[in-house]
Design a protein around this motif. Structure first.
Motif, mmCIF file in Angstrom:
data_model
loop_
_atom_site.group_PDB
_atom_site.id
_atom_site.type_symbol
_atom_site.label_atom_id
_atom_site.label_comp_id
_atom_site.label_asym_id
_atom_site.label_seq_id
_atom_site.Cartn_x
_atom_site.Cartn_y
_atom_site.Cartn_z
ATOM 1 N N UNK A 54 59.216 89.707 50.585
ATOM 2 C CA UNK A 54 58.019 89.836 51.417
ATOM 3 C C UNK A 54 56.833 90.251 50.565
ATOM 4 N N UNK A 55 55.639 89.963 51.073
ATOM 5 C CA UNK A 55 54.394 90.345 50.403
ATOM 6 C C UNK A 55 53.505 91.010 51.443
ATOM 7 N N UNK A 56 52.919 92.152 51.077
ATOM 8 C CA UNK A 56 52.021 92.867 51.971
ATOM 9 C C UNK A 56 50.824 93.359 51.156
ATOM 10 N N UNK A 57 49.671 93.401 51.790
ATOM 11 C CA UNK A 57 48.469 93.888 51.118
ATOM 12 C C UNK A 57 48.593 95.391 50.883
ATOM 13 N N UNK A 58 48.288 95.823 49.675
ATOM 14 C CA UNK A 58 48.351 97.243 49.328
ATOM 15 C C UNK A 58 47.450 98.064 50.248
ATOM 16 N N UNK A 59 46.273 97.553 50.572
ATOM 17 C CA UNK A 59 45.351 98.297 51.449
ATOM 18 C C UNK A 59 45.955 98.515 52.831
ATOM 19 N N UNK A 60 46.766 97.565 53.301
ATOM 20 C CA UNK A 60 47.422 97.729 54.603
ATOM 21 C C UNK A 60 48.489 98.818 54.559
ATOM 22 N N UNK A 61 49.227 98.888 53.443
ATOM 23 C CA UNK A 61 50.216 99.958 53.282
ATOM 24 C C UNK A 61 49.542 101.323 53.252
#
Length: 89
Positions: A54-61
């Motif tokens: 999976x890939x997620x935006x660091x800013x969202x984390x």
């Protein structure tokens, strides 16, 4: 046969020192965190665990898990514990 995730020189890993199901491989690049883990689904054997990437935006984390003082305190305490354990190995 399932395609396995290939770890490159920029990939980090975190393990809880169990079987492979305790491992997470991750890479931070271009503002995103890509991560790989395996999970047993249904009656699968551990050796046949299903891989997930999976890939997620660091800013969202950061927004979801590090957005207020209580979250920051909890995450910082966990990170300190991981660093201490890593130093002992």
């Amino acid at each position: 046969m399932r395609k396995k995730y290939i770890k490159d020189k920029d990939t980090n890993d975190y393990t809880a020192n169990g079987d492979g199901l305790a491992d997470v491989l991750y890479k931070i690049s271009n503002g995103n965190v890509s991560y790989h883990y395996e999970r047993v689904i249904g009656s699968e054997d551990v050796a046949d665990a299903t891989p997930f990437h999976k890939v997620v935006a660091l800013k969202d984390l950061v927004k979801e898990f590090y957005g207020n003082a209580q979250q920051k305190s909890q995450i910082d305490a966990l990170v300190a514990k991981v660093k201490i354990q890593s130093a002992l190995q």
